[in-house]
Motif scaffolding. Structure first.
Motif, PDB file in Angstrom:
ATOM      1  N   ALA A  20       0.833  -1.330   0.081  1.00 49.25           N
ATOM      2  CA  ALA A  20      -0.248  -0.003  -0.251  1.00 49.25           C
ATOM      3  C   ALA A  20       0.893   1.289   0.272  1.00 49.25           C
ATOM      4  O   ALA A  20       0.524   2.110  -0.719  1.00 49.25           O
ATOM      5  N   VAL A  25      -1.603   3.866  -1.730  1.00 47.48           N
ATOM      6  CA  VAL A  25      -2.986   3.619  -1.427  1.00 47.48           C
ATOM      7  C   VAL A  25      -3.258   3.136  -0.066  1.00 47.48           C
ATOM      8  O   VAL A  25      -2.108   3.058   0.734  1.00 47.48           O
ATOM      9  N   SER A  26      -4.408   2.867   0.387  1.00 43.87           N
ATOM     10  CA  SER A  26      -4.448   2.498   1.640  1.00 43.87           C
ATOM     11  C   SER A  26      -4.630   1.075   1.904  1.00 43.87           C
ATOM     12  O   SER A  26      -4.472   0.034   0.716  1.00 43.87           O
ATOM     13  N   SER A  29      -7.372  -0.781   0.496  1.00 40.76           N
ATOM     14  CA  SER A  29      -7.321  -0.669  -1.062  1.00 40.76           C
ATOM     15  C   SER A  29      -6.852  -2.210  -1.591  1.00 40.76           C
ATOM     16  O   SER A  29      -7.122  -2.651  -2.452  1.00 40.76           O
ATOM     17  N   PRO A  40      -9.272  -2.234  -9.840  1.00 43.55           N
ATOM     18  CA  PRO A  40      -8.730  -1.007  -9.763  1.00 43.55           C
ATOM     19  C   PRO A  40      -8.692  -0.344 -11.029  1.00 43.55           C
ATOM     20  O   PRO A  40      -9.082  -0.859 -12.197  1.00 43.55           O
ATOM     21  N   LEU A  44      -4.144   2.975 -11.820  1.00 44.48           N
ATOM     22  CA  LEU A  44      -3.772   2.261 -10.617  1.00 44.48           C
ATOM     23  C   LEU A  44      -3.130   0.832 -11.130  1.00 44.48           C
ATOM     24  O   LEU A  44      -2.127   0.372 -10.597  1.00 44.48           O
TER      25      LEU A  44
ATOM     26  N   ASP B  70      -7.434   8.228  -2.577  1.00 42.16           N
ATOM     27  CA  ASP B  70      -7.387   6.821  -2.691  1.00 42.16           C
ATOM     28  C   ASP B  70      -8.902   6.377  -3.155  1.00 42.16           C
ATOM     29  O   ASP B  70      -9.876   6.640  -2.738  1.00 42.16           O
ATOM     30  N   GLU B  71      -8.744   5.777  -4.665  1.00 43.15           N
ATOM     31  CA  GLU B  71      -9.783   5.534  -5.246  1.00 43.15           C
ATOM     32  C   GLU B  71     -10.771   4.667  -4.513  1.00 43.15           C
ATOM     33  O   GLU B  71     -12.139   4.826  -4.818  1.00 43.15           O
ATOM     34  N   TYR B  72     -10.422   3.727  -3.838  1.00 43.28           N
ATOM     35  CA  TYR B  72     -11.106   2.492  -3.191  1.00 43.28           C
ATOM     36  C   TYR B  72     -12.113   3.407  -2.338  1.00 43.28           C
ATOM     37  O   TYR B  72     -13.179   3.369  -1.920  1.00 43.28           O
TER      38      TYR B  72
END
Lengths: 63, 139
Positions: A20, A25-26, A29, A40, A44, B70-72
């Motif tokens: 991540a 990203v988190s 995710s 995604p 991404l 963050d796209e999610y």
């Protein structure tokens, strides 16, 4: 969509958090992508492919 | 990242600020507008000012969608907003019909915002149950 993210990550001995951070990203995710709950976006997917130095098709598989 | 993300922190700070403004301006309006006041300029202006906190809330939600990278997490938030909007439209439309055809008590339009916030909670629960992760609720 199926993917090989978990295997590729394990080969490098990275945790979900490690991956991540590398992707910006988190962790949730990464988990959602790995488990196939979330596909995604193309940008991404390209970032993931670049990180593993593979093509997108080598990571994400058709259902 | 989820809890410490700057966009999420700003969202929470802004919604708290909106809630504080809402409580303060509503208290002022309650203090200065007598019960049953006619719809004259002064009371209307004060009542509109009292709604400013809700506008801050809406603005904070919009900014969160713009600022979250963050796209999610953004997708989770959009899902919550869609569920909240559906809940609000469904509940108000249904009660509107009940009001139209019966002598049931009127639902003040004021309640649209609290219903939408409850809808955000429902949306978060739906995402938690279906995706395993929840979006932000109403602050």
């Amino acid at each position: 969509m199926k993917n090989r993210l978990k295997v590729l990550r394990a080969e490098r001995d990275w945790s979900q958090q490690d991956l991540a951070e590398r992707l910006g990203v988190s962790r949730q995710s990464v988990n959602a992508i790995e488990t196939g709950k979330y596909d995604p976006s193309l940008p991404l997917a390209f970032r993931i492919a670049d990180l593993f130095e593979l093509s997108i098709e080598a990571i994400f598989l058709r259902d | 990242m989820a809890a410490r993300h700057p966009a999420r922190r700003r969202y929470r700070n802004r919604t708290l600020m909106g809630a504080a403004a809402y409580v303060a301006t509503t208290a002022v309006a309650t203090r200065f507008i007598p019960d049953g006041a006619p719809p004259s300029a002064g009371p209307i202006a004060l009542a509109i000012i009292a709604s400013a906190g809700a506008l801050v809330w809406i603005w904070a939600t919009a900014r969160f969608l713009v600022e979250i990278d963050d796209e999610y997490v953004r997708m989770l938030q959009v899902r919550s907003i869609l569920v909240a909007t559906g809940v609000t439209l469904g509940v108000t439309n249904m009660w509107g019909m009940v009001e139209l055809f019966t002598t049931a008590p009127r639902l003040p339009v004021f309640f649209v915002m609290p219903i939408w916030c409850l809808g955000m909670v429902v949306g978060s629960l739906v995402s938690k149950l279906t995706m395993g992760d929840a979006g932000e609720s109403c602050g």
